[in-house]
Design a protein around this motif. Structure first.
Motif, mmCIF file in Angstrom:
data_model
loop_
_atom_site.group_PDB
_atom_site.id
_atom_site.type_symbol
_atom_site.label_atom_id
_atom_site.label_comp_id
_atom_site.label_asym_id
_atom_site.label_seq_id
_atom_site.Cartn_x
_atom_site.Cartn_y
_atom_site.Cartn_z
ATOM 1 N N GLU A 150 0.834 -1.207 0.000
ATOM 2 C CA GLU A 150 0.000 0.000 0.000
ATOM 3 C C GLU A 150 0.865 1.253 0.000
ATOM 4 O O GLU A 150 0.563 2.227 -0.691
ATOM 5 N N ALA A 151 1.951 1.261 0.753
ATOM 6 C CA ALA A 151 2.860 2.414 0.773
ATOM 7 C C ALA A 151 3.451 2.654 -0.611
ATOM 8 O O ALA A 151 3.618 3.806 -1.032
ATOM 9 N N VAL A 193 -8.071 0.044 8.359
ATOM 10 C CA VAL A 193 -9.390 0.065 8.977
ATOM 11 C C VAL A 193 -10.032 -1.296 8.736
ATOM 12 O O VAL A 193 -10.170 -1.723 7.591
ATOM 13 N N VAL A 194 -10.409 -1.970 9.820
ATOM 14 C CA VAL A 194 -11.048 -3.277 9.739
ATOM 15 C C VAL A 194 -12.482 -3.124 10.216
ATOM 16 O O VAL A 194 -12.735 -2.602 11.306
ATOM 17 N N LYS A 203 -2.619 2.723 12.744
ATOM 18 C CA LYS A 203 -1.711 3.491 11.899
ATOM 19 C C LYS A 203 -0.333 2.836 11.928
ATOM 20 O O LYS A 203 0.181 2.491 13.002
ATOM 21 N N ALA A 204 0.255 2.657 10.734
ATOM 22 C CA ALA A 204 1.594 2.096 10.611
ATOM 23 C C ALA A 204 2.485 3.114 9.912
ATOM 24 O O ALA A 204 2.113 3.662 8.876
ATOM 25 N N LEU A 205 3.643 3.383 10.487
ATOM 26 C CA LEU A 205 4.611 4.307 9.912
ATOM 27 C C LEU A 205 5.738 3.482 9.305
ATOM 28 O O LEU A 205 6.356 2.667 9.988
ATOM 29 N N GLU A 231 -5.210 3.037 3.532
ATOM 30 C CA GLU A 231 -4.987 4.336 2.925
ATOM 31 C C GLU A 231 -3.573 4.767 3.259
ATOM 32 O O GLU A 231 -3.204 4.851 4.438
ATOM 33 N N ALA A 232 -2.780 5.005 2.226
ATOM 34 C CA ALA A 232 -1.384 5.398 2.435
ATOM 35 C C ALA A 232 -1.203 6.868 2.096
ATOM 36 O O ALA A 232 -1.839 7.396 1.188
#
Length: 146
Positions: free
Chosen positions: A25-26, A90-91, A99-101, A136-137
């Motif tokens: 996604e990123a 979002v599940v 959120k993942a960075l 969403e990235a």
């Protein structure tokens, strides 16, 4: 017999489905040239170290247990620490968004850091039951610009 050999010689520290999903996604918000370097780096990751509690995932390529660097696939932006993208997962079903960075270091993809504990997301990704996951990235800093 094959399953025993496969378990002994397979990549034990491979990316999980969730980690692969986040990195894919990123990549969608990068320029085509950067996306090619990104994919080559992702494909080379063979050492994944997950912190207890699922907060941080260190990513690297190793050869014989030592870090291996291939300058041909390095990003032009070789900052010591570079926050590349934020991916929001979002599940459906009442779960809070996660959120993942995604970060790089020295021109190489290096880390996924979660806000909170991502262990429940890892468990969901391993379940046979289907869950609707929206991602969403947002690109924070383009690693392709030096």
């Amino acid at each position: 017999m094959k399953s025993i050999l496969r378990s002994l010689f397979s990549r034990r520290n491979a990316l999980s489905d969730l980690e692969q999903l986040i990195l894919d996604e990123a990549k969608t918000c990068m320029s085509p040239e950067t996306a090619v370097l990104w994919q080559r780096q992702v494909d080379g990751i063979n050492d994944v170290q997950r912190a207890v509690g699922g907060g941080t995932v260190a990513l690297r390529r190793t050869v014989r247990g030592r870090p291996a660097v291939d300058d041909a696939i390095a990003f032009p932006n070789r900052e010591p620490v570079l926050e590349v993208a934020t991916v929001v997962l979002v599940v459906d079903g009442g779960f809070a968004p996660m959120k993942a960075l995604v970060s790089s270091s020295g021109g190489f993809l290096s880390c996924i850091s979660y806000e909170g504990n991502a262990a429940w997301l890892e468990q969901l990704s391993r379940m046979k039951q289907a869950f609707d996951v929206r991602l969403e990235a947002q690109l924070m800093t383009d690693p392709g610009v030096g």
